[in-house]
Design a protein around this motif. Sequence first.
Motif, mmCIF file in Angstrom:
data_model
loop_
_atom_site.group_PDB
_atom_site.id
_atom_site.type_symbol
_atom_site.label_atom_id
_atom_site.label_comp_id
_atom_site.label_asym_id
_atom_site.label_seq_id
_atom_site.Cartn_x
_atom_site.Cartn_y
_atom_site.Cartn_z
ATOM 1 N N TYR A 254 -12.119 9.441 3.243
ATOM 2 C CA TYR A 254 -10.976 8.866 3.125
ATOM 3 C C TYR A 254 -9.854 9.707 4.191
ATOM 4 O O TYR A 254 -9.111 8.770 4.946
ATOM 5 C CB TYR A 254 -10.300 9.140 1.613
ATOM 6 C CG TYR A 254 -9.189 8.258 1.348
ATOM 7 C CD1 TYR A 254 -9.186 7.377 0.452
ATOM 8 C CD2 TYR A 254 -7.902 8.696 1.686
ATOM 9 C CE1 TYR A 254 -8.175 6.665 -0.045
ATOM 10 C CE2 TYR A 254 -6.767 7.896 1.288
ATOM 11 C CZ TYR A 254 -6.820 6.818 0.484
ATOM 12 O OH TYR A 254 -5.628 6.121 0.104
ATOM 13 N N CYS B 261 -5.919 -2.412 1.248
ATOM 14 C CA CYS B 261 -6.127 -3.182 0.297
ATOM 15 C C CYS B 261 -7.369 -4.238 0.580
ATOM 16 O O CYS B 261 -7.644 -4.814 1.517
ATOM 17 C CB CYS B 261 -4.880 -3.986 0.164
ATOM 18 S SG CYS B 261 -5.122 -5.493 -1.034
ATOM 19 N N THR B 262 -8.335 -4.105 -0.515
ATOM 20 C CA THR B 262 -9.594 -4.933 -0.062
ATOM 21 C C THR B 262 -9.309 -6.204 -0.157
ATOM 22 O O THR B 262 -10.367 -7.057 -0.363
ATOM 23 C CB THR B 262 -10.683 -4.423 -1.086
ATOM 24 O OG1 THR B 262 -10.269 -4.267 -2.393
ATOM 25 C CG2 THR B 262 -11.090 -2.862 -0.664
ATOM 26 N N LYS B 263 -8.292 -6.759 -0.654
ATOM 27 C CA LYS B 263 -7.905 -8.092 -1.232
ATOM 28 C C LYS B 263 -7.457 -8.882 0.038
ATOM 29 O O LYS B 263 -7.664 -10.002 0.313
ATOM 30 C CB LYS B 263 -6.919 -8.322 -2.379
ATOM 31 C CG LYS B 263 -7.565 -7.722 -3.674
ATOM 32 C CD LYS B 263 -6.573 -7.816 -4.824
ATOM 33 C CE LYS B 263 -7.076 -7.608 -5.887
ATOM 34 N NZ LYS B 263 -8.317 -8.142 -6.570
ATOM 35 N N CYS B 264 -6.510 -8.275 0.803
ATOM 36 C CA CYS B 264 -6.086 -8.744 2.242
ATOM 37 C C CYS B 264 -6.432 -8.188 3.346
ATOM 38 O O CYS B 264 -6.172 -8.364 4.444
ATOM 39 C CB CYS B 264 -4.571 -8.994 1.901
ATOM 40 S SG CYS B 264 -3.554 -7.303 1.876
ATOM 41 N N ASN B 265 -7.135 -6.848 3.351
ATOM 42 C CA ASN B 265 -7.506 -6.160 4.444
ATOM 43 C C ASN B 265 -6.350 -5.684 5.254
ATOM 44 O O ASN B 265 -6.332 -5.383 6.365
ATOM 45 C CB ASN B 265 -8.429 -6.882 5.304
ATOM 46 C CG ASN B 265 -9.807 -7.272 4.523
ATOM 47 O OD1 ASN B 265 -10.272 -6.237 3.652
ATOM 48 N ND2 ASN B 265 -10.220 -8.482 4.689
ATOM 49 N N THR C 202 -9.968 3.986 -1.643
ATOM 50 C CA THR C 202 -10.186 3.224 -0.412
ATOM 51 C C THR C 202 -8.745 3.157 0.150
ATOM 52 O O THR C 202 -7.646 2.947 -0.482
ATOM 53 C CB THR C 202 -10.656 1.731 -0.257
ATOM 54 O OG1 THR C 202 -10.902 1.134 0.844
ATOM 55 C CG2 THR C 202 -9.550 0.905 -1.232
ATOM 56 N N CYS D 21 -0.536 -11.250 -0.834
ATOM 57 C CA CYS D 21 -1.248 -10.334 -1.611
ATOM 58 C C CYS D 21 -0.204 -9.755 -2.655
ATOM 59 O O CYS D 21 0.752 -8.969 -2.158
ATOM 60 C CB CYS D 21 -1.657 -9.389 -0.721
ATOM 61 S SG CYS D 21 -2.892 -8.228 -1.713
#
Length: 420
Positions: A216, A345-349, A342, A331
């Motif tokens: 990270y 944001c894995t939803k919108c990168n 992480t 988002c």
Amino acid sequence: MVLVNLRNDGKPINMNIMSIGTINASIACPREALKASILSNAAAIMLFHNHPSGNLTPSREDIMTTDKMIKAYRLLDIQVLDVQLAELVHLFEVLNLPTGLMTNPAQREAGLAQLLEKAKEIVNVAVKAASKLNGDFTLWGEKLIPDHIATTYKDSGKRVLDMFANFGTRFNTVAKLPNFLYTKEEIDQIERDIQNVNVIMEYDRFRTELTSDISYMMNLDRMDLGKAITEALEAAKDRFHEIRDAIPEDMDGEGAAADVKEVLDKVKKQYIDLYMEEHSKKRLNVIDAKKKGEIISSTKLANLKKLKTLSIFSAAKVDAIDTELASLKVCYDLTSDMLLTTHFCTKCNFVLGSSDAPVKGKIADIEDRIDTLLDDWSQTLYNTLSDPLLGEQMTYLKPQQRTVIDQFLKTKKLPEKVSF
């Protein structure tokens, strides 16, 4: 030299002084020893002699005499328990095994069993440690152990394996313990070697506990996060080095990892706060996302797209609105907890420093531009249709089309839905 004859249960029958030597030698005759043991009906014997020098390491003559006695007594099926007791006891101390299991002849079988089991454990650890050192033993882009120290640790691992790898074969019975010829100095060296092997495994625990957190941080290293977070990250790395380098002394890889995590969590919180703030600037929330959908499906935008096909209007203005609407990303599900594992944001990168345009006020601005463009185009259309030169051409239109145009010229308002 002293001979002690023993019963089956290991208890002494008698003690015989076989010879009294000089300051550096003592004569031992197997014939005299055998006579005393046979007359005593001994099941086993122990041999003792002293070194006036105080050095407990057996001499070559000691080893030869012991070997001669063992061979002679073996013919009569009498067990010789003359082992390097001091060295074996010291090994038991080094391995944290009960020394009484070796000093008490009746307990030696049990002591040997524990010694062999411990040897297996040590071998397994040494093999794992060697595998770690020979692999990618790094963390935060750096070797956990510098090369010059790793070389020392590799040598230690080799010595440990040389001593213990075939321990079970060399000393699988109490009768073979006289073959234990390691000196106290060699055992002291093995103690240091085992410690070095254990240091490697503590580094491995440290690495295992921190792999995801350091990964990270390495992602943050590659980003431009501003002065405050960059300085905090550098300070965290310095603290990481201090804690890492203290592992050989503290011997607590998991505890060291916990100390590093405490430092990294503070940096992570700073980063998450910044990320959440920037994310909200570059992504539409649930309310604006709904408005975006309403604009895309609105009759106003549909009318503009219909009108832009006319040569008197600039299609580029409508296309620009379409492009901007498409660029506004949505988002609204991201939470701070999602960023603990992480860094994006894995939803919108979304990634900090990306070229995405700020979304604040964009929806309202687009709505105003649509309204303004509709008003401008309505006026342009009115001026065009009011031109007397077009009057004659209107006669060629269908009655329904002329009705629509007449209504528009009268109200200066476009129909709810433009079609032609």
